[in-house]
Design a protein around this motif. Structure first.
Motif, PDB file in Angstrom:
ATOM      1  N   SER A  93       0.860  -1.178   0.000  1.00  0.00           N
ATOM      2  CA  SER A  93       0.000   0.000   0.000  1.00  0.00           C
ATOM      3  C   SER A  93       0.896   1.228   0.000  1.00  0.00           C
ATOM      4  O   SER A  93       1.648   1.448   0.951  1.00  0.00           O
ATOM      5  CB  SER A  93      -0.916  -0.003   1.236  1.00  0.00           C
ATOM      6  N   ALA A 113      -7.938   4.436  -0.028  1.00  0.00           N
ATOM      7  CA  ALA A 113      -7.348   4.499   1.306  1.00  0.00           C
ATOM      8  C   ALA A 113      -6.127   5.407   1.340  1.00  0.00           C
ATOM      9  O   ALA A 113      -5.722   5.860   2.409  1.00  0.00           O
ATOM     10  CB  ALA A 113      -6.962   3.093   1.776  1.00  0.00           C
ATOM     11  N   ARG A 114      -5.513   5.659   0.183  1.00  0.00           N
ATOM     12  CA  ARG A 114      -4.385   6.591   0.065  1.00  0.00           C
ATOM     13  C   ARG A 114      -4.753   7.671  -0.946  1.00  0.00           C
ATOM     14  O   ARG A 114      -4.301   7.659  -2.093  1.00  0.00           O
ATOM     15  CB  ARG A 114      -3.112   5.855  -0.350  1.00  0.00           C
ATOM     16  N   GLY A 383     -11.787  -4.033   5.180  1.00  0.00           N
ATOM     17  CA  GLY A 383     -11.999  -3.999   3.739  1.00  0.00           C
ATOM     18  C   GLY A 383     -12.364  -5.321   3.112  1.00  0.00           C
ATOM     19  O   GLY A 383     -12.758  -5.351   1.936  1.00  0.00           O
ATOM     20  N   ALA A 528     -13.062   2.985   2.409  1.00  0.00           N
ATOM     21  CA  ALA A 528     -11.626   3.264   2.445  1.00  0.00           C
ATOM     22  C   ALA A 528     -11.352   4.639   3.039  1.00  0.00           C
ATOM     23  O   ALA A 528     -10.372   4.819   3.787  1.00  0.00           O
ATOM     24  CB  ALA A 528     -11.051   3.166   1.034  1.00  0.00           C
ATOM     25  N   HIS A 531     -11.701   4.217   6.657  1.00  0.00           N
ATOM     26  CA  HIS A 531     -10.555   3.480   7.183  1.00  0.00           C
ATOM     27  C   HIS A 531      -9.373   4.417   7.411  1.00  0.00           C
ATOM     28  O   HIS A 531      -8.645   4.285   8.399  1.00  0.00           O
ATOM     29  CB  HIS A 531     -10.157   2.367   6.218  1.00  0.00           C
ATOM     30  N   ARG A 532      -9.181   5.372   6.521  1.00  0.00           N
ATOM     31  CA  ARG A 532      -8.099   6.350   6.706  1.00  0.00           C
ATOM     32  C   ARG A 532      -8.354   7.207   7.949  1.00  0.00           C
ATOM     33  O   ARG A 532      -7.420   7.527   8.700  1.00  0.00           O
ATOM     34  CB  ARG A 532      -8.009   7.222   5.453  1.00  0.00           C
ATOM     35  N   LEU A 550      -7.162  -3.819   1.139  1.00  0.00           N
ATOM     36  CA  LEU A 550      -7.330  -2.560   0.421  1.00  0.00           C
ATOM     37  C   LEU A 550      -6.172  -2.276  -0.524  1.00  0.00           C
ATOM     38  O   LEU A 550      -6.132  -1.198  -1.139  1.00  0.00           O
ATOM     39  CB  LEU A 550      -7.489  -1.401   1.423  1.00  0.00           C
TER      40      LEU A 550
END
Length: 695
Positions: A93, A113-114, A383, A528, A531-532, A550
């Motif tokens: 990731s 997520a990024r 995820g 996502a 999740h961050r 993810l």
């Protein structure tokens, strides 16, 4: 919080004075003018990698990436020719930034997520992997309209678009890259798009499951082969404490253990990662020599909620399954017990400020207790449900592909999910009619229907028409777009504004896709993003949370699973069981793969009942009401009713509470992310919550 930031200026003239006289606080400069790039925060040395072929052709990778330096160079050469997908094909990731001359390319991930954000600044474009630093840079105010859309339709990109909670700061959609040339920006997708007219033949089921196994194994191996890190702590061990060993004293100080760890909740996702991580060979030890003894074991952490009485049978079954899995000799099992101070809604006045709001804020303290007992590198199963399970709207995709017989098993399973009743016999026919209606509804009509529902405040159909349970949730999800669970508590003005957003989105040209694919991708992007928020809110110093489900390669492998397999009941557990069998793990405890919705719902209700006083105080004079999004009296009444056991959308109340908490933390913030003679003199949203003008 860790982030990267840079900008691209115009081609003509010298570097702008703002660019020379400003830099992020505590930043590490990776390359300088005219298009500088910084890494900000507590990045580990192996998490920031730069390869370079000449002074103006280079690639920076941030995060956990399983590629070698030679593979990074090959990816840089491919990106120089425009093949951006090569930068997303490695395990792990990460965020990749490629510079070729004056062209800078920032590649986001598939799930979101990024994320990557951008804004206009100093005649060019500034970008970052966090929105708050860019809001500081341009001294942005809050975008209250975006907050209203986030509460009204959180799973609908049609309502939120590419906006953020900060005016002028935009988000790059998942699966896209931001390309900057001399300050001008372009956003392009790097994934191939499938045609609706001529669909590619689906991958065979066995090959698709094998691909998921290979992707998961490589994702776990990328973390295991990375250098290990010992936690940094300045707190001294207080010495022997009755009833506490060294591990318990370390967890009480908030420091993770060195080495590799994983969640072990008894569920299929976390158990799969724990068993894969325990069975794969890694690189033992840390940079400082910790944990180098032979036979190193993976630290498996199980959370035991002692304060929740409801769902006790489900929780006991989970603990039994976790204990059976932890019998593996390569696992060291730790059970973390917690009481009322670790329930959902606890510690709302003590948490950290996150980049954006998210429902995870109300359960951050609940998870911090478990994570504090974990390791410096900790696997979590977040995820798995979003990438492996089929969204209910995929039933309409099957009808579009003329595969009606595959609807039989999921419809029959739904009929049994809520227990026997007089209506169970008609459930399969009801599900089929709803799927057929969605398959025959155009995207434009579906979005306009959602806009009309907002204007009419039509939210109660899920329970009134179909009753509570899995059937009603699935029928409500068989739409192109729908209001979120918090929409019923928003003001009419807010709903009208969101309705206008939907009407405008309905007439804009979009890439035509099947409803199930579009809805599944939107749900994954929303999860996502949350999740961050979870990573930032529950962050433990010197700890890294790893969510392999993810990762780009895992998401791609899961998307290749045949829809006929994904819609079957128990598909996620069956796929993960096959993944473990392919890795040589076949002995699993009885009940493996069972869901834990009952225990989670019981914990949320117990938390609301326990912390009712704090929630009432929070909404005595809420900032959301000052912004015109809610009426405080209505929300207080709903919170009180939910705490007393009335059937209300708990997810919607969690979104309202988390947004209010985030606003209070943001407005109580001091300082800025930038320093220098030209640094902004105000922090983001310096003026507080600005009431919106009337329609």
């Amino acid at each position: 919080m860790r982030w990267l930031v840079g900008w691209s200026s115009t081609a003509s003239g010298p570097v702008s004075p703002e660019g020379r006289a400003i830099q992020p606080v505590g930043a590490q400069l990776l390359w300088s003018d005219p298009d500088p790039l910084w890494a900000v925060g507590d990045w580990r040395p192996d998490e920031v990698r730069v390869v370079q072929t000449d002074p103006f052709t280079r690639l920076a990778v941030f995060g956990c990436c399983g590629a070698s330096d030679e593979e990074l160079r090959v990816g840089l050469f491919a990106a120089r020719g425009g093949a951006l997908r090569h930068l997303t094909a490695w395990s792990g990731s990460y965020t990749a930034v490629a510079q070729v001359g004056r062209r800078v390319t920032i590649v986001g991930d598939l799930a979101g997520a990024r994320p990557v954000f951008h804004t206009d600044w100093a005649g060019g474009t500034a970008y970052a992997t966090a929105a708050l630093p860019l809001a500081d840079l341009i001294e942005a105010q809050l975008d209250v309209g975006h907050l209203g859309a986030l509460l009204a339709c959180p799973d609908s990109p049609e309502a939120m678009g590419d906006g953020t909670p900060y005016m002028g700061v935009r988000r790059v959609p998942p699966g896209h890259a931001l390309i900057l040339r001399d300050g001008a920006r372009d956003i392009t997708g790097y994934e191939p798009t499938a045609s609706l007219a001529v669909a590619a033949p689906p991958l065979e089921q066995d090959k698709a499951v094998d691909a998921v196994r290979d992707a998961l194994v490589e994702a776990v191996r990328a973390r295991l082969t990375a250098p290990r890190h010992a936690p940094e702590t300045d707190d001294l061990d207080p010495g022997p404490v009755p009833g506490m060993g060294p591990a318990e004293r370390r967890a009480a100080r908030g420091a993770p253990a060195p080495g590799i760890g994983a969640d072990l909740s008894g569920g299929s996702a976390s158990a799969t990662l724990a068993l894969l991580a325990a069975g794969l060979p890694g690189m033992p030890g840390t940079l400082f020599g910790h944990g180098t003894e032979a036979g190193e074991r993976l630290l498996a952490v199980t959370f035991n909620d002692l304060a929740t009485s409801g769902g006790a049978r489900t929780r006991e079954a989970e603990l039994e399954r976790a204990g059976a899995i932890a019998a593996n000799p390569r696992l060291h099992h730790v059970v973390v017990a917690a009481g009322e101070d670790a329930l959902p809604y606890a510690g709302l006045d003590t948490g950290a400020l996150t980049d954006e709001p998210g429902p995870s804020l109300v359960i951050a303290e609940h998870h911090r207790r478990r994570l504090a007992a974990g390791s410096a590198d900790h696997f979590i199963g977040h995820g798995a449900r979003q990438v492996l399970d089929a969204h209910p709207a995929r039933l309409a995709d099957l009808l579009l592909d003329r595969r009606r017989r595959h609807l039989l098993r999921p419809a029959t399973a739904l009929a049994k999910a809520d227990g026997p009743s007089a209506q169970s016999f008609f459930v399969p026919f009801t599900v089929y009619r709803a799927a057929r209606r969605l398959a025959r509804t155009s995207y434009r009509d579906g979005v306009q229907e959602a806009a009309a529902r907002l204007m009419e405040r039509h939210f109660a159909d899920e329970q009134a028409l179909h009753g509570p349970g899995a059937v009603s949730a699935s029928l409500a999800a068989l739409t192109w777009c729908r209001p979120g669970p918090a929409a019923r508590w928003l003001t009419g003005e807010t709903l009208a504004e969101v309705s206008v957003r939907l009407e405008e989105a309905a007439v804009r040209p979009v890439l035509l896709r099947r409803p199930g694919e579009r809805r599944a991708d939107a749900a994954l992007a929303r999860y996502a993003a949350d999740h961050r928020v979870f990573e930032q809110a529950a962050e433990i110093r010197s700890q890294r949370l790893h969510a392999p489900f993810l990762d780009n390669q895992v998401v791609r492998a899961c998307r290749a699973l045949p829809e006929a397999l994904r819609v079957q009941p128990g598909a996620r557990a069956a796929v993960l069981r096959s993944v473990l069998a392919g890795a040589g793990i076949r002995e699993l405890p009885p009940g493996w793969g069972a869901t834990s919705h009952a225990a989670h719902t019981a914990a949320v209700r117990t938390g609301m009942r326990t912390w009712t006083g704090e929630l009432m105080t929070l909404f005595d004079a809420p900032l959301l009401a000052d912004a015109g999004l809610i009426e405080a009296r209505v929300v207080r009444k709903a919170l009180r009713a939910a705490a007393q056991g009335e059937r209300l959308p708990l997810d919607g109340l969690a979104e309202l509470v988390s947004t209010e908490v985030w606003l209070r933390r943001l407005l109580a913030r001091r300082g800025t992310c930038w320093t220098g003679t030209a640094a902004p003199r105000q922090r983001a949203v310096a003026g507080g919550v600005v009431p919106r003008p009337s329609l």
